[in-house]
Scaffold this motif. Structure first.
Motif, PDB file in Angstrom:
ATOM      1  N   UNK A 248       0.826  -1.217   0.000  1.00 12.66           N
ATOM      2  CA  UNK A 248       0.000   0.000   0.000  1.00 12.66           C
ATOM      3  C   UNK A 248       0.856   1.262   0.000  1.00 12.66           C
ATOM      4  N   UNK A 249       2.147   1.112   0.316  1.00 16.89           N
ATOM      5  CA  UNK A 249       3.040   2.271   0.386  1.00 16.89           C
ATOM      6  C   UNK A 249       3.607   2.661  -0.977  1.00 16.89           C
TER       7      UNK A 249
ATOM      8  N   UNK B  63       8.112  10.081  -3.287  1.00 14.06           N
ATOM      9  CA  UNK B  63       9.479  10.408  -2.880  1.00 14.06           C
ATOM     10  C   UNK B  63      10.446  10.396  -4.060  1.00 14.06           C
ATOM     11  N   UNK B  64      10.170   9.545  -5.034  1.00 13.43           N
ATOM     12  CA  UNK B  64      10.982   9.575  -6.257  1.00 13.43           C
ATOM     13  C   UNK B  64      10.785  10.917  -6.956  1.00 13.43           C
ATOM     14  N   UNK B  65       9.540  11.380  -7.032  1.00 10.47           N
ATOM     15  CA  UNK B  65       9.244  12.671  -7.662  1.00 10.47           C
ATOM     16  C   UNK B  65       9.919  13.808  -6.907  1.00 10.47           C
ATOM     17  N   UNK B  66       9.928  13.718  -5.570  1.00 16.58           N
ATOM     18  CA  UNK B  66      10.554  14.752  -4.747  1.00 16.58           C
ATOM     19  C   UNK B  66      12.061  14.800  -5.004  1.00 16.58           C
ATOM     20  N   UNK B  67      12.653  13.627  -5.206  1.00 21.99           N
ATOM     21  CA  UNK B  67      14.084  13.590  -5.486  1.00 21.99           C
ATOM     22  C   UNK B  67      14.421  14.223  -6.824  1.00 21.99           C
ATOM     23  N   UNK B  68      13.458  14.205  -7.756  1.00 25.96           N
ATOM     24  CA  UNK B  68      13.676  14.811  -9.074  1.00 25.96           C
ATOM     25  C   UNK B  68      13.427  16.317  -9.027  1.00 25.96           C
ATOM     26  N   UNK B  69      12.305  16.705  -8.395  1.00 23.39           N
ATOM     27  CA  UNK B  69      11.875  18.108  -8.426  1.00 23.39           C
ATOM     28  C   UNK B  69      12.586  18.969  -7.379  1.00 23.39           C
TER      29      UNK B  69
ATOM     30  N   UNK C 102      16.233   7.855  -4.525  1.00 27.11           N
ATOM     31  CA  UNK C 102      16.906   6.708  -5.137  1.00 27.11           C
ATOM     32  C   UNK C 102      16.597   5.415  -4.408  1.00 27.11           C
ATOM     33  N   UNK C 103      16.537   5.487  -3.069  1.00 25.25           N
ATOM     34  CA  UNK C 103      16.222   4.274  -2.306  1.00 25.25           C
ATOM     35  C   UNK C 103      14.782   3.827  -2.541  1.00 25.25           C
ATOM     36  N   UNK C 104      13.866   4.776  -2.712  1.00 29.48           N
ATOM     37  CA  UNK C 104      12.475   4.435  -3.015  1.00 29.48           C
ATOM     38  C   UNK C 104      12.342   3.836  -4.412  1.00 29.48           C
ATOM     39  N   UNK C 105      13.173   4.331  -5.324  1.00 35.88           N
ATOM     40  CA  UNK C 105      13.184   3.755  -6.671  1.00 35.88           C
ATOM     41  C   UNK C 105      13.644   2.296  -6.616  1.00 35.88           C
ATOM     42  N   UNK C 106      14.655   2.020  -5.795  1.00 35.99           N
ATOM     43  CA  UNK C 106      15.118   0.638  -5.621  1.00 35.99           C
ATOM     44  C   UNK C 106      14.019  -0.234  -5.032  1.00 35.99           C
ATOM     45  N   UNK C 107      13.241   0.344  -4.101  1.00 32.18           N
ATOM     46  CA  UNK C 107      12.134  -0.396  -3.506  1.00 32.18           C
ATOM     47  C   UNK C 107      11.074  -0.745  -4.557  1.00 32.18           C
ATOM     48  N   UNK C 108      10.788   0.220  -5.443  1.00 30.77           N
ATOM     49  CA  UNK C 108       9.827  -0.031  -6.526  1.00 30.77           C
ATOM     50  C   UNK C 108      10.333  -1.146  -7.439  1.00 30.77           C
ATOM     51  N   UNK C 109      11.622  -1.102  -7.768  1.00 29.63           N
ATOM     52  CA  UNK C 109      12.176  -2.132  -8.637  1.00 29.63           C
ATOM     53  C   UNK C 109      12.116  -3.509  -7.979  1.00 29.63           C
ATOM     54  N   UNK C 110      12.436  -3.587  -6.667  1.00 28.84           N
ATOM     55  CA  UNK C 110      12.361  -4.878  -5.962  1.00 28.84           C
ATOM     56  C   UNK C 110      10.945  -5.434  -6.003  1.00 28.84           C
TER      57      UNK C 110
END
Length: 319
Positions: A208-209, A216-222, A233-241
Motif C-alpha cells: 500500500x506504500x 518520494x521519487x518525484x521529490x528527489x527529481x523536483x 533513489x532508495x524508493x526507486x530501488x524499492x519499486x524495482x524490488x
C-alpha cells in the motif's frame, strides 16, 4: 437415411469439448510448455484439426444427398469409411500427445476392421496365416449401408452387412468418450496448477506504500537536495524490488511464457526505472530534469496497469 438427431447431438458434444481443449492449449502458461516440443505441438494441433474436419464430413454425409451415379456412390462410401479411419488415428495421436495411454474399444476396432476389409485392403488382406479378398456388392450400395463378401485363401466365404447409421453413431460415441477423458485430464491439471498458487495473491506483492514511494521519487527529481535525491533513489530501488518480485511470481506460475505483450510491458517498465537510477547517480549523460519527470510519470501511471493484471490473475486462480 434421414438425419439422426442422436448423431447430431453427439457431434455437437465433441465440438464443444474440442473448444475446451483449444482453450487449454492456447492458455499462455500451458502453450509455452507444449510448444517447446514442436513435434508434440504439431501432433496436438493436427489431430484436433482432423477430428473436427472428419466430424464435419460425417455430419455432411448424414444431411447431404446421396448420389445416383454408381461411381460417385463408391467415392462417398470410400470417403466415409476413410474419414472414420483417420479420425480414430487422430484421437489416438491426440491422447498420446498429452502423455496418456490409448486403448481402442471393441466398437471402434470393429469399424476399423470394416474399413480395412471393405476399402482399405480389399484385394489382399493378410490376417495371421490366412489371406482375405473382399467383394463389395455394387447393387447394395446406398446411403444407409452396403454388403460385402470376404473370401479367404482356404475357400471360406463370409457375407457382411454394414449399417452406416449404426457405425457412425458407434464411432462418434467412441470419439466422445476419449474427448471427455482428455478434457477431464486437462481440467484436472489446470485445477492442480491453480490450487498450488490460489493462497498467494499476486496483488499483495504491491504494498500500500507504493504511492508514497512514487511521491518520494518525484521529490528527489523536483527538489534535488542531497537528502531528497538519496531517499528518492532508495524508493526507486524499492519499486524495482517490488516489480522483480511481481515478475518472479508470474514466471513461477508460467504466466510470462509466451505472453509477449506482458513481457514487453515489463521490459519497458524496468527500462524506465534504469533511466531514473542513472539520473539519480549522475550517470545519465544528457538527461534533463524534464526527461526524468517523464520517466517518473510513466512508472507511476503504468503501475495501475500492472495492478489490474495482478487482480485478474487472482480472480482467475480463485474462480
Amino acid at each position: 437415411m434421414r438425419e439422426n438427431q442422436n448423431i447430431r447431438n453427439i457431434a455437437n458434444e465433441i465440438l464443444e469439448l474440442q473448444e475446451s481443449i483449444y482453450e487449454y492449449i492456447n492458455t499462455n502458461r500451458y502453450q509455452a510448455d507444449l510448444i517447446r516440443d514442436l513435434s508434440v505441438w504439431n501432433q496436438i494441433c493436427s489431430s484436433l484439426d482432423v477430428i473436427s474436419d472428419t466430424t464435419m464430413a460425417i455430419l455432411s454425409y448424414c444431411t447431404g444427398t446421396y448420389p445416383n451415379d454408381k461411381g460417385l456412390q463408391y467415392i462417398y462410401t470410400y470417403g466415409l469409411l476413410q474419414s472414420l479411419f483417420i479420425q480414430q488415428d487422430a484421437v489416438k495421436n491426440l491422447t498420446k500427445a498429452f502423455g496418456q495411454d490409448y486403448e481402442i474399444s471393441d466398437e471402434l476396432k470393429q469399424i476399423r476392421n470394416i474399413r480395412n476389409s471393405a476399402i482399405g485392403h480389399p484385394t489382399y488382406e493378410p490376417v495371421k496365416k490366412n489371406v482375405y479378398y473382399t467383394y463389395l456388392s455394387r447393387n447394395t450400395l446406398s446411403k444407409n449401408g452396403f454388403s460385402y463378401m470376404r473370401s479367404s485363401g482356404n475357400g471360406e466365404d463370409v457375407f457382411h452387412d454394414v449399417n452406416v447409421e449404426e457405425i457412425l453413431e458407434a464411432q462418434l460415441l467412441g470419439v466422445l468418450e476419449k474427448y471427455k477423458y482428455i478434457s477431464d485430464v486437462l481440467k484436472k491439471a489446470d485445477e492442480e496448477h491453480k490450487e498450488k498458487y490460489k493462497e498467494i495473491l499476486v496483488v499483495d506483492i504491491f504494498p500500500s506504500s507504493m504511492s508514497y514511494s512514487f511521491q518520494k521519487v518525484a521529490q528527489g527529481i523536483c527538489s534535488p537536495e542531497k537528502g531528497n535525491v538519496s531517499f528518492g533513489g532508495s524508493m526507486l530501488e524499492s519499486i524495482e524490488r517490488t516489480y522483480r518480485s511481481f515478475e518472479k511470481e508470474l514466471m513461477d506460475r508460467n504466466e510470462l511464457q509466451g505472453n509477449e505483450s506482458l513481457k514487453y510491458d515489463l521490459d519497458q517498465y524496468f527500462h524506465a526505472i534504469d533511466k531514473l537510477r542513472k539520473y539519480f547517480n549522475n550517470q545519465a549523460e544528457g538527461m534533463t530534469e524534464r526527461d526524468a519527470r517523464v520517466y517518473h510519470y510513466y512508472i507511476k501511471e503504468k503501475h495501475s496497469h500492472f495492478v489490474k493484471i495482478a487482480e485478474e490473475y487472482d480472480e482467475e486462480y480463485l474462480s
